[in-house]
Scaffold this motif. Sequence first.
Motif, mmCIF file in Angstrom:
data_model
loop_
_atom_site.group_PDB
_atom_site.id
_atom_site.type_symbol
_atom_site.label_atom_id
_atom_site.label_comp_id
_atom_site.label_asym_id
_atom_site.label_seq_id
_atom_site.Cartn_x
_atom_site.Cartn_y
_atom_site.Cartn_z
ATOM 1 N N GLY A 68 0.814 -1.213 0.000
ATOM 2 C CA GLY A 68 0.000 0.000 0.000
ATOM 3 C C GLY A 68 0.846 1.260 0.000
ATOM 4 N N LEU A 69 1.948 1.227 0.749
ATOM 5 C CA LEU A 69 2.873 2.362 0.795
ATOM 6 C C LEU A 69 3.460 2.641 -0.586
ATOM 7 N N PHE A 70 3.991 1.613 -1.232
ATOM 8 C CA PHE A 70 4.620 1.810 -2.540
ATOM 9 C C PHE A 70 3.599 2.224 -3.591
ATOM 10 N N GLY A 71 2.399 1.710 -3.463
ATOM 11 C CA GLY A 71 1.343 2.132 -4.377
ATOM 12 C C GLY A 71 1.000 3.603 -4.213
ATOM 13 N N ALA A 72 0.946 4.061 -2.953
ATOM 14 C CA ALA A 72 0.630 5.461 -2.687
ATOM 15 C C ALA A 72 1.730 6.387 -3.191
ATOM 16 N N VAL A 73 2.977 5.995 -2.986
ATOM 17 C CA VAL A 73 4.101 6.811 -3.464
ATOM 18 C C VAL A 73 4.079 6.887 -4.985
ATOM 19 N N SER A 74 3.871 5.757 -5.621
ATOM 20 C CA SER A 74 3.841 5.720 -7.085
ATOM 21 C C SER A 74 2.742 6.616 -7.645
ATOM 22 N N ALA A 75 1.584 6.596 -6.989
ATOM 23 C CA ALA A 75 0.458 7.394 -7.464
ATOM 24 C C ALA A 75 0.704 8.887 -7.289
ATOM 25 N N GLN A 76 1.380 9.280 -6.218
ATOM 26 C CA GLN A 76 1.556 10.705 -5.919
ATOM 27 C C GLN A 76 2.860 11.282 -6.469
ATOM 28 N N LEU A 77 3.936 10.502 -6.417
ATOM 29 C CA LEU A 77 5.248 11.026 -6.798
ATOM 30 C C LEU A 77 5.864 10.321 -8.002
ATOM 31 N N GLY A 78 5.519 9.065 -8.191
ATOM 32 C CA GLY A 78 6.172 8.222 -9.187
ATOM 33 C C GLY A 78 6.856 7.061 -8.495
ATOM 34 N N SER A 79 7.419 6.164 -9.259
ATOM 35 C CA SER A 79 8.056 4.979 -8.696
ATOM 36 C C SER A 79 9.267 5.357 -7.849
ATOM 37 N N VAL A 80 9.478 4.603 -6.773
ATOM 38 C CA VAL A 80 10.604 4.856 -5.874
ATOM 39 C C VAL A 80 11.910 4.545 -6.594
ATOM 40 N N GLU A 81 12.806 5.529 -6.626
ATOM 41 C CA GLU A 81 14.115 5.366 -7.253
ATOM 42 C C GLU A 81 15.239 5.301 -6.224
ATOM 43 N N VAL A 82 14.997 5.911 -5.063
ATOM 44 C CA VAL A 82 15.967 5.922 -3.968
ATOM 45 C C VAL A 82 15.259 5.416 -2.721
ATOM 46 N N LEU A 83 15.688 4.281 -2.215
ATOM 47 C CA LEU A 83 15.066 3.669 -1.041
ATOM 48 C C LEU A 83 16.041 3.701 0.120
ATOM 49 N N ILE A 84 15.637 4.361 1.196
ATOM 50 C CA ILE A 84 16.445 4.410 2.416
ATOM 51 C C ILE A 84 15.732 3.587 3.486
ATOM 52 N N ASN A 85 16.264 2.424 3.781
ATOM 53 C CA ASN A 85 15.666 1.535 4.779
ATOM 54 C C ASN A 85 16.236 1.854 6.157
ATOM 55 N N GLY A 137 18.367 2.512 -9.742
ATOM 56 C CA GLY A 137 17.921 2.393 -8.356
ATOM 57 C C GLY A 137 19.070 2.579 -7.388
ATOM 58 N N ARG A 138 18.760 3.177 -6.250
ATOM 59 C CA ARG A 138 19.706 3.307 -5.149
ATOM 60 C C ARG A 138 19.016 2.791 -3.893
ATOM 61 N N ILE A 139 19.602 1.777 -3.288
ATOM 62 C CA ILE A 139 19.075 1.238 -2.035
ATOM 63 C C ILE A 139 20.138 1.420 -0.964
ATOM 64 N N VAL A 140 19.762 2.063 0.126
ATOM 65 C CA VAL A 140 20.678 2.282 1.241
ATOM 66 C C VAL A 140 20.027 1.717 2.500
ATOM 67 N N ASN A 141 20.675 0.728 3.085
ATOM 68 C CA ASN A 141 20.171 0.094 4.307
ATOM 69 C C ASN A 141 20.916 0.653 5.512
ATOM 70 N N ILE A 142 20.163 1.162 6.474
ATOM 71 C CA ILE A 142 20.784 1.659 7.700
ATOM 72 C C ILE A 142 20.843 0.490 8.684
ATOM 73 N N GLY A 143 22.039 -0.049 8.859
ATOM 74 C CA GLY A 143 22.231 -1.171 9.768
ATOM 75 C C GLY A 143 22.780 -0.694 11.093
ATOM 76 N N SER A 144 23.837 -1.333 11.554
ATOM 77 C CA SER A 144 24.477 -0.964 12.812
ATOM 78 C C SER A 144 25.822 -1.670 12.879
ATOM 79 N N VAL A 145 26.749 -1.100 13.647
ATOM 80 C CA VAL A 145 27.980 -1.835 13.920
ATOM 81 C C VAL A 145 27.689 -3.029 14.817
ATOM 82 N N THR A 146 26.592 -2.938 15.588
ATOM 83 C CA THR A 146 26.186 -4.046 16.452
ATOM 84 C C THR A 146 25.698 -5.199 15.585
#
Length: 253
Positions: A68-85, A137-146
Amino acid sequence: MFGFNNRVALVSGAGSDEGIGFAIATALVSAGARVCVTATSDRIFERAAALGCMAHIADLTDPAQVAGLFGAVSAQLGSVEVLINNAGMVQTGKHFHAVKLAEMTDADWAAHLALNIGTTFHCIRAALPAMQASGYGRIVNIGSVTGPLVAIEGASAYATAKAAITGMTRSVALEYGRDGITCNAVLPGWIATASSNEAELRAGHATPVGRPGSPAEVAACAVFLGSEAASYVNGAMLVVDGGNTLIEMKGAF
């Protein structure tokens, strides 16, 4: 130096105005991206109003809500090109206590994995088809040193999930690099946010730079990896911990 050219960016876990997600979203808006921020509570609309961007409430542990989130973004802004997790670690309404592995319940183990790696998996899976179709596409995952580099007693489930993020990052980088998609991870150390406790802040002051990091310092790294300029950085793990993991003889002097 960062190229975004009106790219559509989605930042998860941006509900706190003192957190890493909000700092990343702020930097992306400033860099010219069209941004959607998401979190599990309606405070995300306050964050979006401050930034002048889109907001959407979603529990990213639920694949249906992710769709639902990705559908809403696509409808309002366009397809996600940069994903920050960035979602993970803390979620409104959920509280975890430090407990050694043998004492952990199945429910708590599952909840940690769902929050800290399940959210990342669901969002990457949802983002990839459109990224493949566009060849970017750019995918950036915020992990941890832990997890990947260090451990904290009583945090085995969290450490396991964050270590898993590094494995997922490398796998996506390998499998989708030829499609014009890069996937990298940022591994923060002691960062001063609204959720930091006194012990964590003291630990930050014991790092080689003598202080905890700021969300903006993590955001600077994430924004670079999410930009057009980082086109040949793929499968990388960028540690942002003030050099804390360099210290072998902690507390020896």
